[in-house]
Enzyme design. Structure first.
Site, short mmCIF file in Angstrom:
data_model
loop_
_atom_site.label_atom_id
_atom_site.label_comp_id
_atom_site.label_asym_id
_atom_site.label_seq_id
_atom_site.Cartn_x
_atom_site.Cartn_y
_atom_site.Cartn_z
N LYS A 76 -24.90 14.23 -22.58
CA LYS A 76 -24.93 15.68 -22.75
C LYS A 76 -25.44 16.31 -21.46
CE LYS A 76 -26.83 19.23 -25.91
NZ LYS A 76 -27.60 19.48 -27.15
N SER A 151 -25.50 22.26 -31.00
CA SER A 151 -25.11 22.54 -29.64
C SER A 151 -24.47 21.35 -28.93
CB SER A 151 -26.35 22.97 -28.85
OG SER A 151 -27.27 21.89 -28.73
N SER A 175 -28.82 19.96 -33.71
CA SER A 175 -27.73 19.85 -32.74
C SER A 175 -27.15 18.46 -32.52
CB SER A 175 -28.18 20.39 -31.38
OG SER A 175 -28.12 21.78 -31.40
N1 GLN Z 1 -28.25 25.63 -33.92
C1 GLN Z 1 -29.66 25.66 -33.70
C2 GLN Z 1 -29.98 26.73 -32.67
O1 GLN Z 1 -29.11 27.41 -32.30
C3 GLN Z 1 -30.16 24.33 -33.27
C4 GLN Z 1 -29.85 24.01 -31.87
C5 GLN Z 1 -30.34 22.68 -31.42
O2 GLN Z 1 -30.67 21.81 -32.22
N2 GLN Z 1 -30.41 22.53 -30.11
O3 GLN Z 1 -31.07 26.90 -32.25
#
Ligand code: GLN
Length: 481
Positions: A76, A151, A175
């Site tokens: 990532k 994400s 995410s």
């Molecule tokens: N979707 C969640 C957010 O927008 C979690 C994101 C994540 O785990 N990095 O914060």
């Protein structure tokens, strides 16, 4: 061979059926052919990959190879990679070449893995659909009109489309697990502190945790062996011995107590509820016992998370000021103008929303009402999980309320987007490990089953998932991209 798991690829490499250079080229060709449709990579590092593969082949031929030597993978784009762009999918870091490797990166390098490239993501890991990337949306390989989740949407789409046998990812509120579920692959968020955060660009430091996406629980176990462990460069990393995560995979599920939180099933979409119950029954048939449990405060996870995560993000992202690194505006007229325009130009809309909310909840006069209050409720949620784990060994539930949604469907409505993570957020607030594995399809799109464990009980989660994957083949389904 691109359909093989890591375990199968390792066998093929060891048996000399293919070299790591050939295997790497095979994946690079697949990325070149298919990724224009998916946009799952920000950077493809072909030359670097082939050089690593060459070194791996040497080790394979001299008998110095470990279980991951020569296996291709992707990182990532939140993990710093020495000499290779690390953008966090932000314009702010579009010009950032990290001068060092994240601990996760150096550990997988040391294990002999081959990096194919850096995967797309929501900007600074904020989002649930991968529509917040400076480099464009990622498409779900099961249907390119749908989102892959976020994400870590690039990592999930890449593994699902078999552009890489595994990818790293990070999970601050879901995410790893949410995109793994929406793309039909397996994803583990380890216990907070199990995997080093050093060199992993910070979003919300008390919640962030690096982890793994792969086809199978067994593959995750193999990579965890190389990735987990104490790191003195991360003060929150825990100094506990790293078990061999593969040794428990074959254990029987007899006597395992699994709790189903009633709050996770109230109002759940009936199709999703049926799939999750079917999966639970399959584990019961293997010897586990099921019982209903209650997590009375878990309903507060969403508001608590959306105070704490933005608060920490506003502090972490203060470092992007246009002075030391990252985007700098043209011709600033003074220091304030430099800060203001660099940040206004460098950050996208969702990141700005989080910084504004975070700054607000931390400001004098509001700190007690929002931030402090959220921290207190976080403790209540943690207490619920600790109490539940007195009664059961593991918690089972859905990963997401629904299968993937269409691109654009929630883009204008942040609250409906935030609701995608309703079942994953608590795990981060509590620090527990969480695993998502494929559990079926709703209207042709994959959905996941979530297993949440006690702190540092990853081996048990992987054991249960592995046993489930012996009697089901959801994890073997792949999109016909
Ligand atoms: N979707 C969640 C957010 O927008 C979690 C994101 C994540 O785990 N990095 O914060």
């Amino acid at each position: 061979m691109f359909t093989y798991s890591i375990k199968e690829l390792a066998h093929a490499l060891a048996a000399g059926k293919i070299s790591s250079q050939e295997l790497t080229q095979l994946y690079l060709d697949r990325i070149a052919a298919l990724d224009p449709k998916l946009n799952s990579f920000i950077t493809v590092t072909a030359e670097h990959a082939l050089a690593q593969a060459k070194a791996a082949d040497k080790k394979l031929s001299t008998g110095e190879a470990g279980p991951l030597t020569g296996i291709p993978m992707a990182h990532k784009d939140i993990f710093c990679t020495n000499g290779i762009k690390t953008s966090c999918a932000s314009k702010m870091l579009d010009n950032f070449i990290a001068p060092y490797d994240a601990t996760v990166v150096s550990k997988l390098n040391d294990a002999g893995m081959v990096m194919l490239g850096k995967t797309n993501m929501d900007e600074f890991a904020m989002g649930s659909s991968n529509e917040n990337s400076f480099y464009g949306n990622v498409k779900n390989p099961w249907n390119i009109d749908y989102v892959p989740g976020g994400s870590s949407g690039g990592s999930a789409a890449a593994v699902a489309a078999r552009l890489a046998p595994m990818a790293t990812a990070t999970d601050t509120g879901g995410s790893i697990r949410q995109p793994a579920a929406l793309c039909g692959i397996s994803g583990l968020k380890p216990t907070y502190g199990r995997v080093s955060r050093w060199g992993m660009i910070a979003f919300a430091s008390s919640l962030d945790q690096g982890g793994i996406m792969a086809q199978t629980a067994e593959d995750i176990a193999l990579v965890m062996n190389a990735m987990a462990g104490h790191d003195e460069k991360d003060s929150t990393s825990i100094d506990l011995p790293v078990p061999d995560y593969t040794t428990k995979l074959q254990d029987s599920l007899k006597g395992l107590k699994i709790g189903l939180p009633k709050e996770y099933f109230e109002g759940l979409d009936p199709k999703m509820a049926e799939l999750i119950h079917t999966a639970a029954k399959a584990l019961e048939a293997q010897g586990a016992t099921l019982q209903e449990i209650s997590l009375p405060n878990v309903k507060h996870s969403l508001p608590v998370y959306y105070v704490i995560a933005p608060a920490e993000c506003s502090a972490n992202l203060a470092r992007y000021d246009g002075v030391r690194y990252g985007h700098r505006c043209d011709n600033p007229k003074d220091l304030l103008d430099l800060y203001q325009r660099s940040r206004a130009e460098g950050f996208g809309a969702e990141v700005k929303r989080r910084i504004l909310v975070g700054t607000y909840v931390l400001s004098a006069g509001y700190y007690d009402a929002y931030y402090l209050q959220a921290q207190k409720v976080r403790r209540l949620i943690a207490n619920d999980f600790h109490a539940a784990f007195e009664k059961v060994d593991m918690i089972l539930g859905p990963v997401t309320p629904n299968a993937a949604f269409k691109s654009g469907e929630k883009a204008q409505d942040p609250v409906s987007m935030y609701l995608s993570d309703i079942y994953t957020l608590a795990t981060n607030l509590v620090g527990s490990p969480g695993l998502s594995i494929p559990a079926g399809f709703i209207d042709g799109l994959p959905v996941g089953l979530q297993l949440i464990g006690k702190h540092f009980d990853e081996a048990r989660l992987l054991n249960v998932a592995h046993q489930y994957q012996q009697i089901t083949d959801w994890h073997k389904q792949m999109p016909s991209i």
